[in-house]
Design an enzyme around this catalytic site. Sequence first.
Site, PDB file in Angstrom:
ATOM      1  N   ASP A  60     -37.524   4.327 -16.219  1.00 59.95           N
ATOM      2  CA  ASP A  60     -36.476   5.174 -16.821  1.00 59.95           C
ATOM      3  C   ASP A  60     -36.069   4.576 -18.161  1.00 59.95           C
ATOM      4  O   ASP A  60     -36.452   3.454 -18.487  1.00 59.95           O
ATOM      5  CB  ASP A  60     -35.245   5.228 -15.908  1.00 59.95           C
ATOM      6  N   ASP A 114     -32.897   3.907 -18.852  1.00 62.80           N
ATOM      7  CA  ASP A 114     -31.521   3.506 -18.579  1.00 62.80           C
ATOM      8  C   ASP A 114     -30.594   4.658 -18.982  1.00 62.80           C
ATOM      9  O   ASP A 114     -30.831   5.791 -18.551  1.00 62.80           O
ATOM     10  CB  ASP A 114     -31.199   2.172 -19.281  1.00 62.80           C
TER      11      ASP A 114
HETATM   12  N1  LIG Z   1     -31.995   1.243 -15.662  1.00 63.25           N
HETATM   13  C1  LIG Z   1     -32.096   0.242 -14.785  1.00 63.25           C
HETATM   14  N2  LIG Z   1     -31.153  -0.726 -14.748  1.00 63.25           N
HETATM   15  C2  LIG Z   1     -31.275  -1.770 -13.882  1.00 63.25           C
HETATM   16  N3  LIG Z   1     -32.278  -1.888 -13.004  1.00 63.25           N
HETATM   17  C3  LIG Z   1     -33.220  -0.943 -13.004  1.00 63.25           C
HETATM   18  N4  LIG Z   1     -34.335  -0.802 -12.272  1.00 63.25           N
HETATM   19  C4  LIG Z   1     -34.951   0.319 -12.667  1.00 63.25           C
HETATM   20  N5  LIG Z   1     -34.265   0.924 -13.656  1.00 63.25           N
HETATM   21  C5  LIG Z   1     -33.177   0.148 -13.886  1.00 63.25           C
END
Ligand SMILES: Nc1ncnc2[nH]cnc12
Length: 339
Positions: free
Chosen positions: A256, A258
């Site tokens: 992703d 974030d």
């Molecule tokens: N955006 C994110 N923040 C923290 N841990 C994660 N693991 C996968 N995506 C994450």
Amino acid sequence: MRLASGIRLFSSISKPFRRIETARQLAQRMTALPNTYDGSVSIAVIGGTGLRELPGFTQVASLSVSTPWGEPSSPISILHHHCKHNDKTVAIAFLSRHGLHHQLAPHEVPARANIAALRSIGVRSIIAFSAVGSLQEAIKPRDFVVPDQIIDRTKGFRPWTFFDGGMVAHVPFGDPFDEGIAKVVRKCGHSLEGDGVVLHDEGTVVCIEGPQFSTRAESKMYRSWGGSIINMSVLPEAKLAREAEIAYQMICMSTDYDCWHESTASVTVEMVMGNMKANADNARRFVTAVLDTLATDEYSDLVQAKHLAGSIKFGVSTPQPHWSPEAQKKLGWLFPGYF
Ligand SMILES: Nc1ncnc2[nH]cnc12
Ligand SMILES: CSC[C@H]1O[C@H](OP(=O)(O)O)[C@H](O)[C@@H]1O
């Protein structure tokens, strides 16, 4: 596919029509295996989110190890792996970071017990797998990253050292990952390029406390600090591996952007799991290629972390006659014959 004698990695990543083994069935299958293993095991894989097992590897034992720091996250599976380079069978240890049922939040992972248990069965090198958010446009969801630096944003709740309770030691951590293992991982990742794997050779992983994801302000701040990717798991795991003289490298898979990205929805668990599932086969091929390469004689000294063996003796600040009895006992267990 559920292999007759083998096990599956990314168990929750099977296609919908496949019969999925439940966590309870997995636990039952592990209980039925021997709890001892006589051979030597130098390499371990720590599986993270969506990576509960390793498929295509034959599970020969399931070890329940108890340590002075408690029980590990899961039993340690011993897997036999046929190395395609030298036709030898090697044993690999596998540990599920969040437990067989993903019941341990990042701050609840018993990292000291995990690392101590692995060391006690002979493990000297760890390939740790992690699902991460991307903090950089160029690191797209499903890309892989071999991080070389860490920024610690955990809050100090997680026990992070073996050296306390009546003795003090300090280890270098300027380069938190093992460069020798990283080189092998990069080479293997690049050999799969063009075959679906996209690999970034370096990156700074920001480790947050969680379990909540970051705020947008935090996410943007981490970008301004030079962060490349973000997770909740690399610490204290990497620090404890260093203290235990274990060569440690994380392989990260971006799932992703974030929450900083203007035109992409903010991270959710569904998004993380969806991308893990979609990229499961690449991850499996990547890990297998790394294990195949590390199993060759060329890397025998690296895998046994000969370059780290004995290094902790130089970091000890407390003269041993002044260690507390508790520290003597615990460190005697972790480093038999050292002190
Ligand atoms: N955006 C994110 N923040 C923290 N841990 C994660 N693991 C996968 N995506 C994450
Ligand atoms: C389920 S998203 C957050 C979770 O995913 C990562 O887990 P892991 O590193 O064990 O693969 C991240 O660190 C968080 O623990």
